[in-house]
Design an enzyme around this catalytic site. Structure first.
Site, short mmCIF file in Angstrom:
data_model
loop_
_atom_site.label_atom_id
_atom_site.label_comp_id
_atom_site.label_asym_id
_atom_site.label_seq_id
_atom_site.Cartn_x
_atom_site.Cartn_y
_atom_site.Cartn_z
CG HIS A 151 -5.55 -2.68 0.63
ND1 HIS A 151 -4.83 -2.40 -0.51
CD2 HIS A 151 -5.07 -1.86 1.60
CE1 HIS A 151 -3.95 -1.44 -0.25
NE2 HIS A 151 -4.07 -1.10 1.02
CB SER A 173 -0.97 -0.04 1.19
OG SER A 173 -2.01 0.88 1.03
#
Length: 252
Positions: free
Chosen positions: A230, A82
């Site tokens: 994610h 991320s």
């Protein structure tokens, strides 16, 4: 920048995402340190690292290079999830001679719309002086944060003289948030090996990002881990760790 070093061999730096710390990629470190020197970092404004008033990707890339200099490393592989993936990509673009390869987990080199408003609202409204961990968890879930994310966020909660405090610099992250979701790096393409791993159920890396990825990282390889979002490195760690380790070892 606070860091922990383990293993021996060619260096790999592991960089966590927003609100995280150096323990987030600890299981990957355990796999990589069999053949490599692994450096896990607390990104500034996180964990035990210094608090910055200004925080953007050029500054964070410079901090990674300063870390390599501190450790007398001429170059290293970078792996980031991320925000950490964006730090890895920015460092590779700005200092290509110092970076052997990069792995970016579930992130693209693009600007994103804001998506952490509920998280910031939940964190800033928590009464740190009058809570315990169970109450804090309930507060965050009632603020609209899913239980898994709330438990992850509470890893940054530490006991203070009275009540609790955050290890992360919450005010600094709020102040710099637009820079962290943005992307303003302009540099020649990074032509060394690049590996992008995305979660099959995540919307962080989509087909519309392909042109931006290829323009900046023309040698990119891509992989999707189905059944993950994610947090792919936490949801299917064995698969994620094997993919990253195989890629890194293929470059050495």
């Amino acid at each position: 920048m606070h860091f922990v070093v383990s293993g021996e061999g060619q260096a790999v730096v592991l960089i966590h995402g927003l609100f995280g710390d150096l323990d987030n990629l600890k299981s990957l470190s355990a796999e990589l340190e069999k053949t490599h020197q692994v450096i896990r970092v607390d990104v500034p404004n996180h964990g035990l690292s210094e608090h910055w008033q200004q925080m953007d990707y050029p500054l964070l890339a410079e901090a990674i290079i300063q870390l390599l200099d501190t450790l007398n490393l001429s170059s290293a592989h970078l792996v980031g999830h991320s925000m950490g993936g964006k730090i890895a990509m920015a460092t590779a673009l700005l200092y290509p001679q110092r970076i052997d390869s990069i792995v970016a987990a579930d992130i693209a080199p693009v600007a994103y719309p804001p998506r952490h408003q509920a998280v910031f609202a939940g964190l800033t409204s928590l009464d740190l002086a009058n809570t315990n961990r169970n109450q804090a968890l309930n507060h965050l879930t009632q603020a609209g944060i899913d239980t898994g994310t709330a438990q992850f966020l509470l890893k940054s909660l530490r006991r203070a003289e009275t009540g609790f405090s955050w290890k992360m610099n919450l005010d600094g992250l709020i102040r710099c948030y637009d820079k962290l979701i943005g992307w303003s790096i302009t540099a020649k393409p990074y032509t060394k090996p690049c590996y992008m791993i995305r979660g099959g159920d995540s919307d962080y890396v989509t087909a519309e990002h392909k042109d931006a990825i290829m323009a900046q990282f023309p040698q990119v390889q891509a992989k999707t881990i189905n059944g993950t979002g994610h947090w792919l490195h936490a949801q299917k760690p064995e698969i994620f760790n094997r993919l990253v380790a195989d890629f890194i070892r293929a470059q050495t």
